[in-house]
Design an enzyme around this catalytic site. Structure first.
Site, PDB file in Angstrom:
ATOM      1  N   ASP A 298       0.825  -1.211   0.000  1.00  0.00           N
ATOM      2  CA  ASP A 298       0.000   0.000   0.000  1.00  0.00           C
ATOM      3  C   ASP A 298       0.864   1.268   0.000  1.00  0.00           C
ATOM      4  O   ASP A 298       2.047   1.246   0.322  1.00  0.00           O
ATOM      5  CB  ASP A 298      -0.904   0.018   1.237  1.00  0.00           C
ATOM      6  CG  ASP A 298      -2.174  -0.792   1.050  1.00  0.00           C
ATOM      7  OD1 ASP A 298      -2.314  -1.451   0.006  1.00  0.00           O
ATOM      8  OD2 ASP A 298      -3.026  -0.773   1.955  1.00  0.00           O
ATOM      9  N   ASP A 299       0.220   2.387  -0.351  1.00  0.00           N
ATOM     10  CA  ASP A 299       0.794   3.734  -0.252  1.00  0.00           C
ATOM     11  C   ASP A 299       1.928   3.967  -1.242  1.00  0.00           C
ATOM     12  O   ASP A 299       2.814   4.795  -0.996  1.00  0.00           O
ATOM     13  CB  ASP A 299       1.279   4.036   1.176  1.00  0.00           C
ATOM     14  CG  ASP A 299       0.186   3.864   2.217  1.00  0.00           C
ATOM     15  OD1 ASP A 299      -0.999   3.937   1.849  1.00  0.00           O
ATOM     16  OD2 ASP A 299       0.519   3.651   3.396  1.00  0.00           O
TER      17      ASP A 299
ATOM     18  N   HIS B   3      -7.651   3.954   1.079  1.00  0.00           N
ATOM     19  CA  HIS B   3      -6.648   4.358   2.064  1.00  0.00           C
ATOM     20  C   HIS B   3      -7.319   4.474   3.431  1.00  0.00           C
ATOM     21  O   HIS B   3      -8.359   5.101   3.570  1.00  0.00           O
ATOM     22  CB  HIS B   3      -6.064   5.709   1.635  1.00  0.00           C
ATOM     23  CG  HIS B   3      -4.937   6.208   2.487  1.00  0.00           C
ATOM     24  ND1 HIS B   3      -3.881   5.423   2.866  1.00  0.00           N
ATOM     25  CD2 HIS B   3      -4.712   7.445   3.015  1.00  0.00           C
ATOM     26  CE1 HIS B   3      -3.038   6.144   3.594  1.00  0.00           C
ATOM     27  NE2 HIS B   3      -3.524   7.366   3.699  1.00  0.00           N
TER      28      HIS B   3
END
Length: 344
Positions: A47-48, A168
């Site tokens: 993620d991110d 998110h």
């Protein structure tokens, strides 16, 4: 020599071959090895992606080491274009990490004046977004505009639509938002999402009370999202992992425990009916991870600078664990095959 006499045999990992003699003629025969069917197809999603240059480099290093198989891109970040370029260069499967809680919106009209931002022009934050939603202060039309703008921004950066889209800080499963989120996925024909319901979540004594409480609420919201996602024909893997193995909680024993829970769980009530196709004997799963190198202060983020988690050693700890030979050996031992969402 007698007809059909085997002169030489050789065994390899890919199969075995032999030479048969027929009178004065030698014939080379080959039979490929029959590979055992995997017990689990596992999407390990970093993620991110795009959060900062050091996050991007850590994710690329992790992918090249075989520790992750998929990434989720934040498009309202300072290093999003760099991340998209890296994904193209290294053939990294990439989806969209939809963001309504951190940084500056992508949609121009939402940037100017909207219910989604505070007086500084930033999203309300992980808990602030939830509090504003509970008070009925958020416009779902503006949520739709922002999510759609992020999909278009993703397409502009990568050259294609995302094959999967998640949220998110798990904003995509929140009440009201989940309906809009599902509609946007349907509008853009994005087939996969994330449903964060983790087997074994309630038997983790190492999770602090506040984190256990947050994860339990995420699970409840995710369960409530299943009828909505089902109605829109959206798919997701049979099982989700990652709430119990974030940061310092990630270790090879904890990941082994999570995989064991996943393989033993009954997925009939929480899985998309078409996620595994016709091969129901193979469990499909997603493991959410956050590898990277610690962010430098004032470098990266979504317009407000990097948060504490990104500047901590937790990101590199996850990167190190995911690259451990013992973990990769565990995958092989348990017949876990890493893949991307597009492979499910």
């Amino acid at each position: 020599m007698p007809t059909g006499f085997i002169l030489k045999r050789r065994q390899t990992r890919k199969g075995y071959g032999w030479i048969e003699v027929y009178g004065s003629t030698c014939v080379i025969q080959w039979r490929p090895a029959i590979m055992p069917q995997p017990r689990m197809m596992l999407v390990v999603t970093g993620d991110d992606f795009g959060y900062c240059p050091r996050r991007n480099q850590g994710i690329v290093d992790c992918f090249q080491a075989g520790g992750i198989s998929n990434v989720s891109l934040l498009v309202n970040t300072t290093a999003a274009k760099d991340a998209a370029d890296l994904a193209k260069r290294h053939n990294i499967p990439v989806g969209l990490h939809a963001n309504l809680s951190e940084g500056i919106p992508v949609c121009q009209s939402v940037q100017q004046a909207s219910t989604l931002i505070n007086h500084h022009g930033f999203f309300h934050g992980k808990m602030g977004f939830r509090q504003a939603l509970e008070r009925g202060q958020l416009s779902m039309k503006q949520v739709e505009l922002e999510l759609s703008a992020q999909v278009r921004q993703f397409r502009e950066l990568t050259g294609h639509l995302p094959h999967h889209m998640d949220g998110h800080q798990h904003i995509h499963v929140l009440p009201e938002v989940r309906e809009v989120f599902a509609q946007v996925l349907s509008d853009f024909s994005i087939p996969y999402t994330r449903v964060p319901v983790e087997p074994g979540l309630h038997s983790c004594p190492w999770l602090p009370v506040h984190l256990q409480r947050f994860c339990t609420q995420v699970e409840k919201d995710a369960l409530d999202s299943i009828p909505v996602f089902t109605r829109y024909g959206i798919r997701w893997p049979d099982v989700y992992l990652g709430l119990t193995t974030m940061g310092q909680n990630m270790s090879v024993p904890n990941l082994q425990r999570a995989l064991s829970h996943a393989l033993a769980a009954d997925h009939s009530g929480t899985t998309s009916s078409s996620a595994s196709g016709s091969n129901q004997s193979v469990v499909t799963a997603e493991l959410m991870v956050h590898p990277g190198y610690p962010s430098h202060p004032e470098e990266g983020g979504c317009g407000e600078g990097p948060d504490d988690f990104s500047q901590s050693a937790d990101r590199q700890h996850e990167l190190n664990v995911l690259r451990e030979p013992s973990l990769l050996a565990l995958y092989s031992q348990e017949r876990v095959q890493l893949c991307a969402f597009k492979d499910l």
